[in-house]
Scaffold this motif. Structure first.
Motif, PDB file in Angstrom:
ATOM      1  N   SER B   4      32.786   1.775   6.375  1.00 43.58           N
ATOM      2  CA  SER B   4      33.269   1.125   5.153  1.00 43.58           C
ATOM      3  C   SER B   4      34.538   0.328   5.463  1.00 43.58           C
ATOM      4  N   ASN B   6      38.143  -1.435   4.442  1.00 45.07           N
ATOM      5  CA  ASN B   6      39.270  -1.390   3.502  1.00 45.07           C
ATOM      6  C   ASN B   6      39.798  -2.793   3.277  1.00 45.07           C
ATOM      7  N   LYS B  24      34.220  -6.023  -5.711  1.00 45.82           N
ATOM      8  CA  LYS B  24      33.689  -4.742  -6.164  1.00 45.82           C
ATOM      9  C   LYS B  24      32.172  -4.665  -5.986  1.00 45.82           C
ATOM     10  N   ASP B  28      29.894  -0.876   0.750  1.00 42.79           N
ATOM     11  CA  ASP B  28      30.719  -0.334   1.828  1.00 42.79           C
ATOM     12  C   ASP B  28      32.113  -0.954   1.873  1.00 42.79           C
ATOM     13  N   TRP B  30      36.152  -0.446   0.308  1.00 42.80           N
ATOM     14  CA  TRP B  30      37.141   0.308  -0.463  1.00 42.80           C
ATOM     15  C   TRP B  30      38.279  -0.647  -0.793  1.00 42.80           C
ATOM     16  N   SER B  32      41.930  -1.928  -2.619  1.00 40.12           N
ATOM     17  CA  SER B  32      43.240  -1.636  -3.182  1.00 40.12           C
ATOM     18  C   SER B  32      43.828  -2.943  -3.698  1.00 40.12           C
ATOM     19  N   LYS B 123      37.159   2.457  -9.071  1.00 44.42           N
ATOM     20  CA  LYS B 123      36.664   2.503  -7.698  1.00 44.42           C
ATOM     21  C   LYS B 123      37.669   1.786  -6.801  1.00 44.42           C
ATOM     22  N   GLY B 124      38.638   2.518  -6.308  1.00 45.50           N
ATOM     23  CA  GLY B 124      39.695   1.921  -5.494  1.00 45.50           C
ATOM     24  C   GLY B 124      41.048   2.352  -6.025  1.00 45.50           C
ATOM     25  N   ARG B 125      42.077   1.593  -5.659  1.00 41.94           N
ATOM     26  CA  ARG B 125      43.435   1.954  -6.060  1.00 41.94           C
ATOM     27  C   ARG B 125      44.179   0.717  -6.542  1.00 41.94           C
TER      28      ARG B 125
END
Lengths: 334, 334
Positions: B4, B6, B24, B28, B30, B32, B123-125
């Motif tokens: 995945s 980032n 989004k 795969d 992630w 932020s 889904k994430g930060r």
């Protein structure tokens, strides 16, 4: 296998919040709360006026009472009120704002309310008694009238006792309310402000008829008597006055059991009430009346005086769990 | 098995909302989002002043962009804004009110933000770049200074070009922001208002260092160039101006790839921008520069002009999904 019991609570305000919070802990119970749409005071009234939404205050309190406990964050958020002196947000309830926003988003108060149930993971149903906001009026013994729930509720001026209350224009009944009553094993009326929380539900003409139908089918009607009188609303009322008034309002139905507190509140708390002209409701019902259930029902916790909605009057409260257990013992057998 | 990726997005406002909404949908990944805490305008500024909370506007937009789609109700609620003329609620964003209330309830902005992530099923930060609200200032070429993000952002008066921006007092960096960058495969800067959304993140001293570290470890830094100039902020800026300015701000790191739109916007839309003195950003970057990625990136949908936050300036927008696919192709191999 024991069948789940349907219990309908009629009222609004802190009293109903406590009853629902208590009943929620019982097993095999499905709860519905029926609340009036007459609230027009404080921030709830402002939202109603500014946005044209149904009054959210009573709905919010019941939704929170019945919401699932697992994640406390939404409950905290719904119950939160901004402090005074916070600009436009002063004293505003976030739950009221959310309910009002949902009504604007969905363009329909009932779709909004259904969404609120889902978001808060509500175990049961909160049901507005009418399909629209109503203007409550009260007629006093001297012939004067008071217009608006807020004016009936908060007035501290001396006035003649209230004789009856009525809606300025006939609102449409929410058929979900009558359906919930007809389908119930028991209906719990009160405790709550008599002329502003309880009576506005019972004067909707279809409600007494639904209660009568419930009783014909073996269901029972309970009344949880208030702990204290309320200045300007129920001055001098004894337990029999409450019971008689409600029996008049719900005729041809009637109260099967009146649940009365038998414990004496602490002297210090009584002093606080006395300062505003409010007194414990005297239990003048016959000693051996089988339709009276007497029990110590006072919460050991002293309620907080929160400004804004009716919760400010909750210094002395029923103990939700004890009350729920008393109600459970009175439920009809299946 | 593919690892995945980032991806960290730096910015705030509508541009970042579109980027996040597009990214989004990738598998795969992630995500932020790092946003500035300098916003002090409009209703966000009022909440900040009245309640002493972190500015919620950019946080809210990113939370909504990254929230799960399955139940749309919370997203709708978070994005809802009351109409003007609604009394105390006029123009208020419910998402901003909820974020502010959570901060008051938990007494800590980061606990409140973590709760908001959970409630919205993000889904994430979403990561504030600093641990506290900041006051942004800009220094113009003629030596004058402008105090406050709002004043830099909305000023329509003619003024000398902005030379640099800085914080009135040094804020504490949020170490979650640097950690997210160091851990990323790629960082996407922009699009967004240059001096009020992008630069306030990059002038936090630890951010360029974190970007440099990322690049030393094989990560890449992308810049998505704005579609139009902004009056009073980036008048006359060409693509090279944006790129050079950012390279100056993030030195010793640098932009690996600048992503530039190659499609010409519709004439009618350009006329609308011209009325307020705003023009398409000219692509003056070298034709065969391998660090430039050119592609048709304009959304076929015309953005709505929503009053309140920065979303009003979004008539012309990047197409989130196309942009996300372009970014995906530029990600480093593992």
């Amino acid at each position: 296998m024991r069948k789940s019991k349907n219990i309908v609570v009629i009222g609004g305000g802190t009293g109903t919040y406590m009853v629902l919070s208590g009943l929620k802990r019982l097993k095999d119970v499905w709860l519905s709360a029926i609340v009036t749409m007459s609230d027009d005071g404080g921030h709830t009234g402002d939202l109603r006026d500014d946005l044209g939404v149904l009054p959210p205050g009573d709905l919010r309190q019941c939704l929170v009472a019945l919401s699932d406990d697992r994640d406390d964050a939404w409950r905290k958020l719904f119950s939160f009120r901004f402090a005074e002196g916070s600009g436009n947000m002063s004293g505003q309830s976030v739950g009221n704002i959310i309910l009002s926003a949902l009504e604007k988003i969905y363009g329909d108060p009932f779709l909004a309310l259904a969404t609120a149930h889902r978001l808060l993971d509500v175990k049961g149903r909160v049901i507005p008694v009418t399909l629209e906001g109503t203007t409550l009026c009260a007629e006093c013994e001297d012939g004067t009238t008071i217009r608006g729930e807020h004016n009936i509720d908060v007035s501290q001026v001396m006035r003649a006792p209230i004789k009856r209350c009525y809606f300025e224009t006939s609102p449409r009944i929410n058929s979900e309310a009558t359906a919930a009553i007809q389908d119930a094993d028991a209906v719990v009326i009160g405790p709550g402000d008599f002329w502003t929380s309880i009576a506005p539900n019972l004067i909707v003409p279809e409600i007494p008829r639904a209660l009568r139908e419930l009783q014909e089918n073996g269901g029972r009607v309970f009344f949880v008597c208030n702990l204290v009188t309320k200045r300007g609303e129920t001055d001098g009322y004894k337990a029999s006055d409450f019971r008689n008034r409600i029996n008049e309002l719900i005729s041809p139905a009637h109260i099967d059991v009146t649940i009365v507190n038998s414990a004496k509140p602490a002297q210090a708390i009584l002093e606080r009430y006395r300062e505003t002209g409010e007194y414990p409701v005297e239990d003048d019902l016959p000693h051996r009346d089988p339709s009276v259930c007497r029990q110590s029902l006072i919460s050991p916790e002293i309620g907080e005086a929160v400004s804004g909605d009716k919760i400010r009057r909750s210094l002395l409260r029923h103990h939700g769990e004890t009350l729920a257990q008393a109600i459970q013992r009175l439920l009809p057998e299946n």
